[in-house]
Write a protein that holds these residues in place. Structure first.
Motif, PDB file in Angstrom:
ATOM      1  N   THR A   1      -0.088   6.605  -9.090  1.00 39.77           N
ATOM      2  CA  THR A   1       0.391   5.801  -7.969  1.00 39.77           C
ATOM      3  C   THR A   1       1.670   6.399  -7.411  1.00 39.77           C
ATOM      4  O   THR A   1       2.567   6.762  -8.174  1.00 39.77           O
TER       5      THR A   1
ATOM      6  N   GLN B   1      -3.162   6.047  -4.267  1.00 42.16           N
ATOM      7  CA  GLN B   1      -3.528   5.981  -5.667  1.00 42.16           C
ATOM      8  C   GLN B   1      -4.761   6.826  -5.930  1.00 42.16           C
ATOM      9  O   GLN B   1      -5.704   6.816  -5.133  1.00 42.16           O
TER      10      GLN B   1
ATOM     11  N   PHE C   1       4.338   6.215  -3.586  1.00 43.99           N
ATOM     12  CA  PHE C   1       4.557   5.824  -2.198  1.00 43.99           C
ATOM     13  C   PHE C   1       4.093   6.967  -1.302  1.00 43.99           C
ATOM     14  O   PHE C   1       4.300   8.142  -1.617  1.00 43.99           O
ATOM     15  N   SER C   2       3.485   6.634  -0.165  1.00 43.89           N
ATOM     16  CA  SER C   2       3.034   7.683   0.748  1.00 43.89           C
ATOM     17  C   SER C   2       3.575   7.520   2.163  1.00 43.89           C
ATOM     18  O   SER C   2       3.619   8.482   2.922  1.00 43.89           O
TER      19      SER C   2
ATOM     20  N   ARG D   1      -0.310  -0.294  -9.775  1.00 38.08           N
ATOM     21  CA  ARG D   1       0.775  -0.697  -8.874  1.00 38.08           C
ATOM     22  C   ARG D   1       1.807  -1.567  -9.580  1.00 38.08           C
ATOM     23  O   ARG D   1       3.005  -1.418  -9.370  1.00 38.08           O
TER      24      ARG D   1
ATOM     25  N   SER E   1       3.124   2.082   2.349  1.00 43.60           N
ATOM     26  CA  SER E   1       1.788   2.443   1.914  1.00 43.60           C
ATOM     27  C   SER E   1       1.909   3.208   0.608  1.00 43.60           C
ATOM     28  O   SER E   1       2.870   3.953   0.395  1.00 43.60           O
ATOM     29  N   MET E   2       0.918   2.991  -0.239  1.00 46.29           N
ATOM     30  CA  MET E   2       0.856   3.687  -1.510  1.00 46.29           C
ATOM     31  C   MET E   2      -0.472   4.409  -1.588  1.00 46.29           C
ATOM     32  O   MET E   2      -1.502   3.898  -1.122  1.00 46.29           O
TER      33      MET E   2
ATOM     34  N   GLN F   1      -5.868   3.939  -0.620  1.00 44.10           N
ATOM     35  CA  GLN F   1      -4.658   3.790   0.183  1.00 44.10           C
ATOM     36  C   GLN F   1      -4.422   2.288   0.286  1.00 44.10           C
ATOM     37  O   GLN F   1      -5.313   1.530   0.680  1.00 44.10           O
TER      38      GLN F   1
END
Length: 140
Positions: free
Chosen positions: A76, A90, A78-79, A33, A87-88, A105
């Motif tokens: 990684t 990974q 962004f989601s 991150r 939220s990310m 998450q």
């Protein structure tokens, strides 16, 4: 945008069972991150404005063990974007076998250091993040 960081498993990452200790995965994910935010280019600007990303939730699903000498790739992206949160997603993948080792998450809130509370994400960053949201696919 997907950021990828490689980490080689060292002896100090292992537990008594000789595989990566679960707490070390948090460190691997955090390294991913930090690298992501450096490459994305908003972290320093936001901090100069007194705004920070604060982790409020992390969910990790462990899939396979990692062992001494393995090279792990932390992916990684962004989601999801909310009004005050991002939220990310990974993935940690074994670079040699391409096996999914762990997936996570992570949810952040946009936090005002002066006000000591979550605040709406500034529009300039919102647009940049919206363009970067793609999520990750699990390796085959």
């Amino acid at each position: 945008m997907i950021n990828k960081v490689q980490i080689k498993v060292r002896g100090y990452h292992l537990d008594i069972f000789q595989h990566v200790n679960n707490a070390r995965y948090l460190e691997f994910l955090e390294e991913g991150r930090w690298e992501f935010f450096e490459d994305f280019g908003v972290g320093t600007d936001m901090m100069a404005q007194g705004i920070a990303w604060v982790v409020v939730n992390i969910n990790i699903n462990f899939k396979k063990e990692a062992n001494f000498g393995d090279v792990l790739e932390v992916q990684t992206a962004f989601s999801k974007l909310g009004n005050r949160s991002i939220s990310m997603q990974q993935n940690i993948v074994n670079s040699k076998t391409l096996a999914l080792v762990a997936k996570a998450q992570v949810t952040y809130v946009c936090f005002s250091q002066a006000r000591k509370e979550a605040v709406a994400l500034p529009e300039e960053y919102r647009h940049k993040i919206e363009e970067a949201i793609i999520g990750l696919n699990e390796p085959a």
